[in-house]
Design a protein around this motif. Sequence first.
Motif, PDB file in Angstrom:
ATOM      1  N   MET A  18     -26.169   9.698 -40.873  1.00 48.56           N
ATOM      2  CA  MET A  18     -25.965   8.925 -39.644  1.00 48.56           C
ATOM      3  C   MET A  18     -27.315   8.730 -38.939  1.00 48.56           C
ATOM      4  SD  MET A  18     -23.395   9.636 -36.412  1.00 48.56           S
ATOM      5  CE  MET A  18     -21.906   9.449 -37.417  1.00 48.56           C
ATOM      6  N   LEU A  19     -27.549   7.544 -38.440  1.00 48.74           N
ATOM      7  CA  LEU A  19     -28.789   7.203 -37.759  1.00 48.74           C
ATOM      8  C   LEU A  19     -28.937   8.011 -36.478  1.00 48.74           C
ATOM      9  CD1 LEU A  19     -31.249   5.238 -37.561  1.00 48.74           C
ATOM     10  CD2 LEU A  19     -29.728   3.671 -36.338  1.00 48.74           C
ATOM     11  N   LYS A  20     -30.087   8.665 -36.318  1.00 49.32           N
ATOM     12  CA  LYS A  20     -30.347   9.471 -35.123  1.00 49.32           C
ATOM     13  C   LYS A  20     -31.312   8.743 -34.196  1.00 49.32           C
ATOM     14  CE  LYS A  20     -29.672  14.016 -37.280  1.00 49.32           C
ATOM     15  NZ  LYS A  20     -30.317  15.327 -37.572  1.00 49.32           N
ATOM     16  N   VAL A  21     -30.874   8.554 -32.953  1.00 47.13           N
ATOM     17  CA  VAL A  21     -31.688   7.863 -31.954  1.00 47.13           C
ATOM     18  C   VAL A  21     -31.828   8.768 -30.736  1.00 47.13           C
ATOM     19  CG1 VAL A  21     -31.884   5.834 -30.457  1.00 47.13           C
ATOM     20  CG2 VAL A  21     -30.859   5.611 -32.723  1.00 47.13           C
ATOM     21  N   VAL A  22     -33.058   8.880 -30.227  1.00 46.70           N
ATOM     22  CA  VAL A  22     -33.279   9.622 -28.988  1.00 46.70           C
ATOM     23  C   VAL A  22     -33.788   8.655 -27.917  1.00 46.70           C
ATOM     24  CG1 VAL A  22     -35.648  10.328 -29.625  1.00 46.70           C
ATOM     25  CG2 VAL A  22     -34.367  11.622 -27.892  1.00 46.70           C
ATOM     26  N   HIS A  23     -33.168   8.714 -26.757  1.00 48.00           N
ATOM     27  CA  HIS A  23     -33.554   7.881 -25.618  1.00 48.00           C
ATOM     28  C   HIS A  23     -34.359   8.724 -24.645  1.00 48.00           C
ATOM     29  CE1 HIS A  23     -30.639   4.726 -26.784  1.00 48.00           C
ATOM     30  NE2 HIS A  23     -29.908   5.753 -27.185  1.00 48.00           N
ATOM     31  N   LEU A  24     -35.510   8.216 -24.216  1.00 47.73           N
ATOM     32  CA  LEU A  24     -36.362   8.922 -23.262  1.00 47.73           C
ATOM     33  C   LEU A  24     -36.402   8.150 -21.953  1.00 47.73           C
ATOM     34  CD1 LEU A  24     -39.399   9.939 -25.544  1.00 47.73           C
ATOM     35  CD2 LEU A  24     -37.163  11.034 -25.305  1.00 47.73           C
ATOM     36  N   ASN A  25     -36.073   8.839 -20.866  1.00 46.18           N
ATOM     37  CA  ASN A  25     -36.077   8.230 -19.541  1.00 46.18           C
ATOM     38  C   ASN A  25     -36.533   9.281 -18.536  1.00 46.18           C
ATOM     39  OD1 ASN A  25     -35.217   5.614 -18.207  1.00 46.18           O
ATOM     40  ND2 ASN A  25     -34.146   7.070 -16.892  1.00 46.18           N
ATOM     41  N   THR A  26     -37.107   8.855 -17.430  1.00 47.56           N
ATOM     42  CA  THR A  26     -37.591   9.827 -16.455  1.00 47.56           C
ATOM     43  C   THR A  26     -36.450  10.611 -15.822  1.00 47.56           C
ATOM     44  OG1 THR A  26     -39.486   8.413 -15.949  1.00 47.56           O
ATOM     45  CG2 THR A  26     -38.984  10.151 -14.378  1.00 47.56           C
ATOM     46  N   TYR A  27     -35.386   9.912 -15.435  1.00 46.41           N
ATOM     47  CA  TYR A  27     -34.284  10.559 -14.727  1.00 46.41           C
ATOM     48  C   TYR A  27     -32.956  10.321 -15.442  1.00 46.41           C
ATOM     49  CZ  TYR A  27     -37.788  10.415 -10.978  1.00 46.41           C
ATOM     50  OH  TYR A  27     -38.939  10.536 -10.247  1.00 46.41           O
ATOM     51  N   ASP A  28     -31.949  11.067 -15.053  1.00 47.43           N
ATOM     52  CA  ASP A  28     -30.624  10.973 -15.674  1.00 47.43           C
ATOM     53  C   ASP A  28     -29.663  10.164 -14.804  1.00 47.43           C
ATOM     54  OD1 ASP A  28     -30.924  13.078 -13.829  1.00 47.43           O
ATOM     55  OD2 ASP A  28     -29.114  14.075 -14.516  1.00 47.43           O
ATOM     56  N   GLY A  29     -29.754   8.886 -14.911  1.00 54.86           N
ATOM     57  CA  GLY A  29     -28.780   8.049 -14.212  1.00 54.86           C
ATOM     58  C   GLY A  29     -29.246   7.521 -12.879  1.00 54.86           C
ATOM     59  N   ASN A  30     -30.407   7.946 -12.394  1.00 53.44           N
ATOM     60  CA  ASN A  30     -30.916   7.424 -11.128  1.00 53.44           C
ATOM     61  C   ASN A  30     -31.496   6.031 -11.342  1.00 53.44           C
ATOM     62  OD1 ASN A  30     -30.551  10.230 -10.684  1.00 53.44           O
ATOM     63  ND2 ASN A  30     -31.968  10.152  -8.970  1.00 53.44           N
ATOM     64  N   GLY A  31     -31.038   5.076 -10.558  1.00 52.74           N
ATOM     65  CA  GLY A  31     -31.555   3.714 -10.682  1.00 52.74           C
ATOM     66  C   GLY A  31     -30.928   2.962 -11.838  1.00 52.74           C
ATOM     67  N   GLY A  32     -31.248   1.668 -11.903  1.00 48.97           N
ATOM     68  CA  GLY A  32     -30.664   0.814 -12.929  1.00 48.97           C
ATOM     69  C   GLY A  32     -31.022   1.214 -14.336  1.00 48.97           C
ATOM     70  N   ALA A  33     -32.266   1.636 -14.559  1.00 47.00           N
ATOM     71  CA  ALA A  33     -32.699   2.022 -15.904  1.00 47.00           C
ATOM     72  C   ALA A  33     -31.963   3.262 -16.383  1.00 47.00           C
ATOM     73  CB  ALA A  33     -34.211   2.264 -15.929  1.00 47.00           C
ATOM     74  N   GLY A  34     -31.800   4.235 -15.485  1.00 45.58           N
ATOM     75  CA  GLY A  34     -31.081   5.447 -15.851  1.00 45.58           C
ATOM     76  C   GLY A  34     -29.633   5.167 -16.201  1.00 45.58           C
ATOM     77  N   ARG A  35     -29.016   4.289 -15.425  1.00 45.75           N
ATOM     78  CA  ARG A  35     -27.624   3.915 -15.714  1.00 45.75           C
ATOM     79  C   ARG A  35     -27.536   3.182 -17.040  1.00 45.75           C
ATOM     80  NH1 ARG A  35     -23.750   2.946 -11.501  1.00 45.75           N
ATOM     81  NH2 ARG A  35     -22.442   3.558 -13.219  1.00 45.75           N
ATOM     82  N   ALA A  36     -28.472   2.281 -17.274  1.00 50.02           N
ATOM     83  CA  ALA A  36     -28.471   1.523 -18.526  1.00 50.02           C
ATOM     84  C   ALA A  36     -28.603   2.450 -19.721  1.00 50.02           C
ATOM     85  CB  ALA A  36     -29.603   0.495 -18.518  1.00 50.02           C
ATOM     86  N   CYS A  37     -29.478   3.438 -19.599  1.00 49.40           N
ATOM     87  CA  CYS A  37     -29.708   4.402 -20.673  1.00 49.40           C
ATOM     88  C   CYS A  37     -28.433   5.191 -20.980  1.00 49.40           C
ATOM     89  CB  CYS A  37     -30.848   5.331 -20.254  1.00 49.40           C
ATOM     90  SG  CYS A  37     -31.321   6.548 -21.486  1.00 49.40           S
ATOM     91  N   LEU A  38     -27.779   5.687 -19.938  1.00 48.52           N
ATOM     92  CA  LEU A  38     -26.540   6.457 -20.125  1.00 48.52           C
ATOM     93  C   LEU A  38     -25.440   5.597 -20.744  1.00 48.52           C
ATOM     94  CD1 LEU A  38     -26.420   8.433 -16.746  1.00 48.52           C
ATOM     95  CD2 LEU A  38     -26.722   9.419 -19.016  1.00 48.52           C
ATOM     96  N   ARG A  39     -25.327   4.372 -20.275  1.00 48.23           N
ATOM     97  CA  ARG A  39     -24.270   3.499 -20.772  1.00 48.23           C
ATOM     98  C   ARG A  39     -24.510   3.100 -22.225  1.00 48.23           C
ATOM     99  NH1 ARG A  39     -23.769   0.007 -15.105  1.00 48.23           N
ATOM    100  NH2 ARG A  39     -21.875   1.041 -14.363  1.00 48.23           N
ATOM    101  N   LEU A  40     -25.761   2.843 -22.576  1.00 41.44           N
ATOM    102  CA  LEU A  40     -26.073   2.512 -23.961  1.00 41.44           C
ATOM    103  C   LEU A  40     -25.792   3.704 -24.864  1.00 41.44           C
ATOM    104  CD1 LEU A  40     -27.201   0.705 -26.176  1.00 41.44           C
ATOM    105  CD2 LEU A  40     -29.512   1.413 -25.493  1.00 41.44           C
ATOM    106  N   ASN A  41     -26.128   4.886 -24.396  1.00 46.46           N
ATOM    107  CA  ASN A  41     -25.871   6.100 -25.176  1.00 46.46           C
ATOM    108  C   ASN A  41     -24.385   6.243 -25.493  1.00 46.46           C
ATOM    109  OD1 ASN A  41     -26.860   8.774 -26.199  1.00 46.46           O
ATOM    110  ND2 ASN A  41     -25.473   9.538 -24.626  1.00 46.46           N
TER     111      ASN A  41
END
Length: 423
Positions: free
Chosen positions: A1-24
């Motif tokens: 299975m393909l393994k992907v790791v997402h790196l973000n500064t915060y966990d869900g704070n701001g639009g980028a954090g939400r986008a990261c969690l939702r994509l995950n």
Amino acid sequence: MLKVVHLNTYDGNGGAGRACLRLNLALNATNEVNSEIVVFYKFGQNPAVKTFTNTLLKRGYAAAAIVAERLLAKHYLKPVKIPFSFTWFGYSVVHHPTVLAADVIHLHWVNHSFLNPKHLAELAKLNKPIVWTFHDSNAFTGGCHVRYSCDHFENECGNCPVLVDANPNDQSHKIWKQKNAAYQNLNFKIIAPSGWMKSSVLRSSLMKGRQINVVPNTLETNIFQPQNQQEARAKLNLPKDKFIFLTGFMPSKKDSHKGAAYLLESLELLADKRSIEVENIELVVFGNRNTEDVPAFPFKTTFLGTISEDEKLAACYAAADAFLIPSLEDNLPYTVMESLACGTPIIAFKTGGIPDMVQHEHNGFLAEYRSSESFCNGMEWMINYPVKEALQKNARATVMQKFSEKVIAQKHIELYKSLLPNG
């Protein structure tokens, strides 16, 4: 299975954090990908999110670096409301077991003393495919996150309008040079969540020759979905018989790109129109932490405060007849996508990535940029639109066709696989 790791500064704070969690979540739902998130500083308790700073000492360093950057920045920045990140502090991630185990590294928003140019360059040592989603403009500028009309990023920055000591070799130019050196040996593919972001990247001197893929963000369409308007209003103690405009009005000290002044002016213009019965319209506001410093709106206004539960936020959208977003520069704002998913049409300026989601007079109204009169016309058009159910149906259909979890997850998976040796 393909393994992907997402790196973000915060966990869900701001639009980028939400986008990261939702994509995950969307990727893991496919059973084709083992997707994990590792953040620099973790605020919440979500067990699905790991952190690089998982000891008291590391967490203390992260907090100190984030605060120190903000304090030091005050000496360099003019008192303008444009977000700007410096590169003084950073954190190495190349020895973390989840990063080492991944087949693909997916970068998101990595500022606030997390991955500065030096530590981004380190990723090249891992010889892994790297994907980077540009949630704002910082990756290809000398420090700013929002550019407005500034075109210095097309060259090598310098003479930055945000900096106190603006000159050809100022901090923005130095940061540009740091990024340019880091990117020389770092092979990464860019994801632009909107067509507007792609066109911006193509103009950038730092990103010449890079491959850019337009792949939007996604959201939870099972939470943000249409519901009975009257029931939603009852939950929130809102009037049943008024036309309700919803907005996330928030006069931030940092962000002038949210366009609050245009919202106020357009509402005042609307209230002055003879055809408008002021007593039949209500403005509902979420997101304001306090109501002491807000202006006097010309319509009865209800403040719901900060809403942290997605279910309650979805009820807010469903309770409204239209959502107002006067942003002057935005990549792919989540409030627009969430509102459309709930079947609530949009009134917005024709700017940024908003036209990727809002089709004029189909699922909303696109006002002429920075025109309060045009924005006002959009509100009047919405109030008088004869078949509101058609707008609501179109709004939901737009999200399901373009931004649903399955659609967006599959686009990411295709990109990931194309980067692997046997892809």
